[in-house]
Design a protein around this motif. Sequence first.
Motif, PDB file in Angstrom:
ATOM      1  N   ILE A 101       1.127  -1.221  -0.468  1.00  0.00           N
ATOM      2  CA  ILE A 101      -0.376   0.673  -0.140  1.00  0.00           C
ATOM      3  C   ILE A 101       0.703   1.547   0.259  1.00  0.00           C
ATOM      4  CG2 ILE A 101      -1.221   1.597   1.262  1.00  0.00           C
ATOM      5  CD1 ILE A 101      -3.189  -1.193   2.291  1.00  0.00           C
ATOM      6  N   VAL A 102       0.514   1.888  -0.610  1.00  0.00           N
ATOM      7  CA  VAL A 102       0.653   3.523  -0.691  1.00  0.00           C
ATOM      8  C   VAL A 102       0.582   4.161   0.034  1.00  0.00           C
ATOM      9  CG1 VAL A 102       1.301   5.470  -2.113  1.00  0.00           C
ATOM     10  CG2 VAL A 102       1.920   3.436  -3.478  1.00  0.00           C
ATOM     11  N   LYS A 103       1.445   5.336   1.184  1.00  0.00           N
ATOM     12  CA  LYS A 103       0.078   6.124   2.141  1.00  0.00           C
ATOM     13  C   LYS A 103       1.459   7.414   1.815  1.00  0.00           C
ATOM     14  CE  LYS A 103       0.955   2.083   5.495  1.00  0.00           C
ATOM     15  NZ  LYS A 103       0.875   1.844   6.572  1.00  0.00           N
ATOM     16  N   ALA A 104       0.251   8.083   2.354  1.00  0.00           N
ATOM     17  CA  ALA A 104       0.319   9.832   1.880  1.00  0.00           C
ATOM     18  C   ALA A 104      -0.149  10.808   3.086  1.00  0.00           C
ATOM     19  CB  ALA A 104       0.440  10.101   0.494  1.00  0.00           C
ATOM     20  N   TYR A 105       0.561  11.323   3.443  1.00  0.00           N
ATOM     21  CA  TYR A 105      -0.040  12.175   4.277  1.00  0.00           C
ATOM     22  C   TYR A 105       0.261  13.896   3.708  1.00  0.00           C
ATOM     23  CZ  TYR A 105       1.232   7.721   7.049  1.00  0.00           C
ATOM     24  OH  TYR A 105       1.289   6.577   6.984  1.00  0.00           O
ATOM     25  N   GLY A 106      -0.062  14.631   4.819  1.00  0.00           N
ATOM     26  CA  GLY A 106      -0.662  15.902   4.353  1.00  0.00           C
ATOM     27  C   GLY A 106      -1.288  16.539   6.006  1.00  0.00           C
ATOM     28  N   LEU A 107      -1.395  17.884   5.940  1.00  0.00           N
ATOM     29  CA  LEU A 107      -1.867  18.803   7.390  1.00  0.00           C
ATOM     30  C   LEU A 107      -3.385  18.827   5.674  1.00  0.00           C
ATOM     31  CD1 LEU A 107      -0.754  20.698   9.300  1.00  0.00           C
ATOM     32  CD2 LEU A 107      -1.254  18.689   9.563  1.00  0.00           C
ATOM     33  N   THR A 108      -2.611  18.690   4.418  1.00  0.00           N
ATOM     34  CA  THR A 108      -3.880  19.016   3.171  1.00  0.00           C
ATOM     35  C   THR A 108      -2.944  18.031   2.159  1.00  0.00           C
ATOM     36  OG1 THR A 108      -4.076  21.553   4.272  1.00  0.00           O
ATOM     37  CG2 THR A 108      -4.793  20.475   1.715  1.00  0.00           C
ATOM     38  N   ILE A 109      -4.271  17.711   1.793  1.00  0.00           N
ATOM     39  CA  ILE A 109      -4.373  16.849   0.464  1.00  0.00           C
ATOM     40  C   ILE A 109      -5.629  17.408   0.240  1.00  0.00           C
ATOM     41  CG2 ILE A 109      -4.149  14.464  -0.276  1.00  0.00           C
ATOM     42  CD1 ILE A 109      -3.249  13.102   2.141  1.00  0.00           C
ATOM     43  N   GLN A 110      -5.025  17.563  -1.840  1.00  0.00           N
ATOM     44  CA  GLN A 110      -5.446  17.770  -3.085  1.00  0.00           C
ATOM     45  C   GLN A 110      -5.770  17.259  -4.041  1.00  0.00           C
ATOM     46  OE1 GLN A 110      -4.408  21.859  -3.395  1.00  0.00           O
ATOM     47  NE2 GLN A 110      -6.555  22.506  -2.449  1.00  0.00           N
ATOM     48  N   TYR A 111      -7.172  16.352  -4.760  1.00  0.00           N
ATOM     49  CA  TYR A 111      -6.582  15.916  -6.273  1.00  0.00           C
ATOM     50  C   TYR A 111      -6.974  16.842  -6.367  1.00  0.00           C
ATOM     51  CZ  TYR A 111      -7.737  12.469  -9.230  1.00  0.00           C
ATOM     52  OH  TYR A 111      -7.773  11.628 -10.244  1.00  0.00           O
ATOM     53  N   PHE A 112      -6.930  16.986  -7.951  1.00  0.00           N
ATOM     54  CA  PHE A 112      -7.015  17.562  -9.185  1.00  0.00           C
ATOM     55  C   PHE A 112      -7.216  16.825 -10.297  1.00  0.00           C
ATOM     56  CE2 PHE A 112      -4.695  20.342  -6.446  1.00  0.00           C
ATOM     57  CZ  PHE A 112      -5.042  21.882  -6.415  1.00  0.00           C
ATOM     58  N   ALA A 113      -8.804  16.806 -10.201  1.00  0.00           N
ATOM     59  CA  ALA A 113      -9.844  16.027 -10.892  1.00  0.00           C
ATOM     60  C   ALA A 113      -9.229  15.621 -12.796  1.00  0.00           C
ATOM     61  CB  ALA A 113     -10.636  15.376 -10.795  1.00  0.00           C
ATOM     62  N   ALA A 114      -9.059  16.849 -13.353  1.00  0.00           N
ATOM     63  CA  ALA A 114      -9.119  17.458 -14.280  1.00  0.00           C
ATOM     64  C   ALA A 114      -7.166  16.882 -15.236  1.00  0.00           C
ATOM     65  CB  ALA A 114      -9.369  17.907 -15.188  1.00  0.00           C
ATOM     66  N   ASN A 115      -6.262  17.023 -14.046  1.00  0.00           N
ATOM     67  CA  ASN A 115      -5.238  16.154 -14.377  1.00  0.00           C
ATOM     68  C   ASN A 115      -4.461  15.211 -13.911  1.00  0.00           C
ATOM     69  OD1 ASN A 115      -4.719  17.930 -12.666  1.00  0.00           O
ATOM     70  ND2 ASN A 115      -3.547  19.628 -13.799  1.00  0.00           N
ATOM     71  N   GLU A 116      -5.264  14.787 -13.004  1.00  0.00           N
ATOM     72  CA  GLU A 116      -4.485  13.977 -12.216  1.00  0.00           C
ATOM     73  C   GLU A 116      -3.700  13.518 -11.469  1.00  0.00           C
ATOM     74  OE1 GLU A 116      -5.111   9.313 -14.484  1.00  0.00           O
ATOM     75  OE2 GLU A 116      -6.859  10.335 -15.684  1.00  0.00           O
ATOM     76  N   ARG A 117      -3.897  14.909 -11.014  1.00  0.00           N
ATOM     77  CA  ARG A 117      -2.637  15.679  -9.905  1.00  0.00           C
ATOM     78  C   ARG A 117      -2.883  15.804  -8.120  1.00  0.00           C
ATOM     79  NH1 ARG A 117      -0.697  21.140  -9.150  1.00  0.00           N
ATOM     80  NH2 ARG A 117      -3.122  21.439 -10.202  1.00  0.00           N
ATOM     81  N   ILE A 118      -2.097  15.152  -7.249  1.00  0.00           N
ATOM     82  CA  ILE A 118      -2.681  14.609  -6.006  1.00  0.00           C
ATOM     83  C   ILE A 118      -1.380  15.725  -5.343  1.00  0.00           C
ATOM     84  CG2 ILE A 118      -2.244  13.374  -3.791  1.00  0.00           C
ATOM     85  CD1 ILE A 118      -3.151  11.056  -5.844  1.00  0.00           C
TER      86      ILE A 118
END
Length: 182
Positions: A101-118
């Motif tokens: 499993i890939v695990k990611a942390y941050g006080l803010t996590i944003q996912y931009f759907a149009a360009n598939e960017r986290i």
Amino acid sequence: MRFVKTLPLLLSLGATLGSVSAWALPSDREQPIRVQADSAELDDKQGVAVYRGDVVITQGTMKITGDTVTITQNAQGEVDVFTSVGKPAYYEQKPAVDKQIVKAYGLTIQYFAANERIVLIDQAKVVQEGNTFEGEKIVYDTRRQIVNAGRATGTNVSSPRPRIDMVIQPQKKAAPAAEQGQ
């Protein structure tokens, strides 16, 4: 605030979550999405859904948690940005059957759907198969599988980190053929 016509928002949420494919098992997109929160505020006119209080969103192997998760839609009714805020917000997903499993942390996590960017902001950290990547801001382009990390300009960060920090585990080497036969 209106609670009618929320089905399009929820359906587009499903489409967005299902498209995080570079970190995802193919079967994840076919799984139902479950959203759990203490409260939900859905505004169809503005195209915004806000979930508050120990938010947990799951779909297959994907899991996103945060204190508050906000989902915004564009003019076409498609999910535009998905923002999870927490202490920390958390994202996990199994990229392949034979991968951890890939695990990611941050006080803010944003996912931009149009360009598939986290985007992971403030105390950003990604852990994959023992390798770690930490910094103020980490941007992962899931389509092109490119990671950029560095300073979080224009934002207040709780723990300034002027440099990124990576730990890469050594590759395991196969045993020589002579040792394998013994």
